[in-house]
Design an enzyme around this catalytic site. Structure first.
Site, PDB file in Angstrom:
ATOM      1  N   ASP A  48     -27.151   1.613 -34.587  1.00  0.00           N
ATOM      2  CA  ASP A  48     -27.131   0.355 -35.358  1.00  0.00           C
ATOM      3  C   ASP A  48     -27.308   0.536 -36.863  1.00  0.00           C
ATOM      4  O   ASP A  48     -26.634  -0.124 -37.649  1.00  0.00           O
ATOM      5  CB  ASP A  48     -28.203  -0.620 -34.819  1.00  0.00           C
ATOM      6  CG  ASP A  48     -27.758  -1.307 -33.533  1.00  0.00           C
ATOM      7  OD1 ASP A  48     -28.610  -1.857 -32.826  1.00  0.00           O
ATOM      8  OD2 ASP A  48     -26.535  -1.284 -33.234  1.00  0.00           O
ATOM      9  N   ASP A  87     -22.095   1.285 -19.573  1.00  0.00           N
ATOM     10  CA  ASP A  87     -21.801   2.517 -20.299  1.00  0.00           C
ATOM     11  C   ASP A  87     -21.208   2.100 -21.625  1.00  0.00           C
ATOM     12  O   ASP A  87     -20.316   1.235 -21.670  1.00  0.00           O
ATOM     13  CB  ASP A  87     -20.843   3.448 -19.539  1.00  0.00           C
ATOM     14  CG  ASP A  87     -20.974   4.874 -20.075  1.00  0.00           C
ATOM     15  OD1 ASP A  87     -22.123   5.347 -20.246  1.00  0.00           O
ATOM     16  OD2 ASP A  87     -19.944   5.499 -20.363  1.00  0.00           O
ATOM     17  N   SER A  88     -21.766   2.608 -22.685  1.00  0.00           N
ATOM     18  CA  SER A  88     -21.342   2.149 -24.011  1.00  0.00           C
ATOM     19  C   SER A  88     -21.394   3.318 -24.988  1.00  0.00           C
ATOM     20  O   SER A  88     -21.937   4.380 -24.688  1.00  0.00           O
ATOM     21  CB  SER A  88     -22.269   1.017 -24.481  1.00  0.00           C
ATOM     22  OG  SER A  88     -23.610   1.251 -24.101  1.00  0.00           O
ATOM     23  N   SER A  94     -31.684   3.649 -18.408  1.00  0.00           N
ATOM     24  CA  SER A  94     -33.038   4.030 -18.852  1.00  0.00           C
ATOM     25  C   SER A  94     -33.168   3.789 -20.355  1.00  0.00           C
ATOM     26  O   SER A  94     -34.076   4.273 -21.007  1.00  0.00           O
ATOM     27  CB  SER A  94     -33.277   5.513 -18.550  1.00  0.00           C
ATOM     28  OG  SER A  94     -32.255   6.264 -19.192  1.00  0.00           O
TER      29      SER A  94
HETATM   30  O1  Y43 Z   1     -25.780  -1.698 -29.278  1.00  0.00           O
HETATM   31  C1  Y43 Z   1     -25.819  -0.512 -29.621  1.00  0.00           C
HETATM   32  N1  Y43 Z   1     -26.285  -0.169 -30.846  1.00  0.00           N
HETATM   33  C2  Y43 Z   1     -26.381   1.128 -31.213  1.00  0.00           C
HETATM   34  N2  Y43 Z   1     -26.028   2.176 -30.437  1.00  0.00           N
HETATM   35  C3  Y43 Z   1     -25.546   1.856 -29.188  1.00  0.00           C
HETATM   36  C4  Y43 Z   1     -25.416   0.542 -28.744  1.00  0.00           C
HETATM   37  N3  Y43 Z   1     -24.899   0.557 -27.484  1.00  0.00           N
HETATM   38  C5  Y43 Z   1     -24.740   1.872 -27.157  1.00  0.00           C
HETATM   39  N4  Y43 Z   1     -25.116   2.628 -28.195  1.00  0.00           N
HETATM   40  C6  Y43 Z   1     -25.144   4.097 -28.261  1.00  0.00           C
HETATM   41  C7  Y43 Z   1     -26.530   4.570 -27.854  1.00  0.00           C
HETATM   42  C8  Y43 Z   1     -26.233   5.795 -27.046  1.00  0.00           C
HETATM   43  O2  Y43 Z   1     -26.156   6.874 -27.937  1.00  0.00           O
HETATM   44  C9  Y43 Z   1     -24.882   5.517 -26.467  1.00  0.00           C
HETATM   45  C10 Y43 Z   1     -25.034   4.897 -25.095  1.00  0.00           C
HETATM   46  O3  Y43 Z   1     -24.966   5.941 -24.165  1.00  0.00           O
HETATM   47  P1  Y43 Z   1     -25.094   5.526 -22.623  1.00  0.00           P
HETATM   48  O4  Y43 Z   1     -24.916   6.724 -21.776  1.00  0.00           O
HETATM   49  O5  Y43 Z   1     -24.244   4.316 -22.327  1.00  0.00           O
HETATM   50  O6  Y43 Z   1     -26.578   4.997 -22.566  1.00  0.00           O
HETATM   51  P2  Y43 Z   1     -27.922   5.839 -22.459  1.00  0.00           P
HETATM   52  O7  Y43 Z   1     -27.650   7.241 -22.015  1.00  0.00           O
HETATM   53  O8  Y43 Z   1     -28.686   5.643 -23.722  1.00  0.00           O
HETATM   54  O9  Y43 Z   1     -28.696   5.070 -21.290  1.00  0.00           O
HETATM   55  P3  Y43 Z   1     -28.090   4.824 -19.817  1.00  0.00           P
HETATM   56  O10 Y43 Z   1     -26.925   5.740 -19.608  1.00  0.00           O
HETATM   57  O11 Y43 Z   1     -29.256   5.126 -18.912  1.00  0.00           O
HETATM   58  O12 Y43 Z   1     -27.678   3.367 -19.763  1.00  0.00           O
HETATM   59  O13 Y43 Z   1     -24.208   4.605 -27.326  1.00  0.00           O
HETATM   60 MG    MG Z   2     -26.279   7.560 -20.532  1.00  0.00          MG
END
Ligand code: Y43
Ligand code: MG
Length: 200
Positions: A155, A67-68, A8
């Site tokens: 970022d 997941d990142s 999302s």
């Molecule tokens: O390229 C990036 N540039 C900046 N920050 C990033 C990046 N890639 C992940 N992030 C950070 C954002 C979030 O704080 C966490 C991901 O958390 P994560 O649970 O994988 O994603 P999410 O909850 O935002 O959406 P979802 O789980 O629905 O894919 O790491």
């Molecule tokens: Mg998430």
């Protein structure tokens, strides 16, 4: 190939759409009213698979989970799996960055090393016993203050020595080429090319 992105996160969606390009039609899970899966895994890999299976079950389509997170050495790898809710409210990047800068207050640049990690998991169906897993990492360090307007999440405070600027100062195409997500997707494309039965 039609694929649902089990996320999302608008920033991820935009990047993965650009990165996947032709051959794959990517649908956001929100198009099917899929709500977020519970991220109960103890690793990025477990969470990526869990998200993909959840979206595949809800839509009947193959699904891609991402997941990142950001792992900071001076914080023992935190915020890591909990990057999205580091400040307590899921997805509040401003609050997450404020907390990160507070935790690192007084720590010199030389001790602010960090890396972004992205794990992608592709399942052909909810019970797929052999998900395609690809990981990408991006080494850098945490700035003392925000810089740049591009990108999303952490970022603005992630400095990339390889580029001499923050991730938010990079144009989207350069970030997509060199980021943890770009690297993971490149690895996934190689896996896809070598996996019979998946048409891309
Ligand atoms: O390229 C990036 N540039 C900046 N920050 C990033 C990046 N890639 C992940 N992030 C950070 C954002 C979030 O704080 C966490 C991901 O958390 P994560 O649970 O994988 O994603 P999410 O909850 O935002 O959406 P979802 O789980 O629905 O894919 O790491
Ligand atoms: Mg998430």
């Amino acid at each position: 190939m039609r694929l649902v992105l089990a996320s999302s996160n608008a920033g991820k969606l935009a990047e993965l759409r650009d990165l996947l390009g032709e051959g794959i039609t990517l649908h956001a899970q929100s198009e099917f009213g899929v709500t977020d899966a519970e991220e109960t895994g103890l690793s990025f890999i477990e969470n990526a698979i869990l998200k993909a299976r959840h979206a595949a079950r809800a839509t009947g389509l193959p699904a891609l989970g991402d997941d990142s997170g950001l792992c900071v050495d001076a914080l023992g790898g935190a915020p890591g799996l909990y990057s999205a809710r580091y400040a307590g409210r899921h997805g509040d990047s401003d609050a997450n960055i404020d907390r990160l800068l507070r935790e690192l207050e007084g720590i010199p640049d030389a001790d602010r090393s960090a890396r972004f990690v992205c794990v992608l998991a592709l399942v052909r169906h909810p019970e797929d016993p052999l998900p395609l897993i690809a990981e990408g990492r991006w080494e850098g360090r945490i700035l003392q203050a925000r810089r740049g307007q591009h990108g999303f999440g952490y970022d603005p405070v992630f400095f990339s020595p390889a580029h001499g600027c923050s991730a938010a100062e990079l144009p989207p195409d350069i970030k997509n080429r060199d980021s943890h997500r770009g690297r993971a997707l490149k690895a996934l494309r190689t896996l896809l090319a070598n996996t019979p039965g998946i048409d891309t």
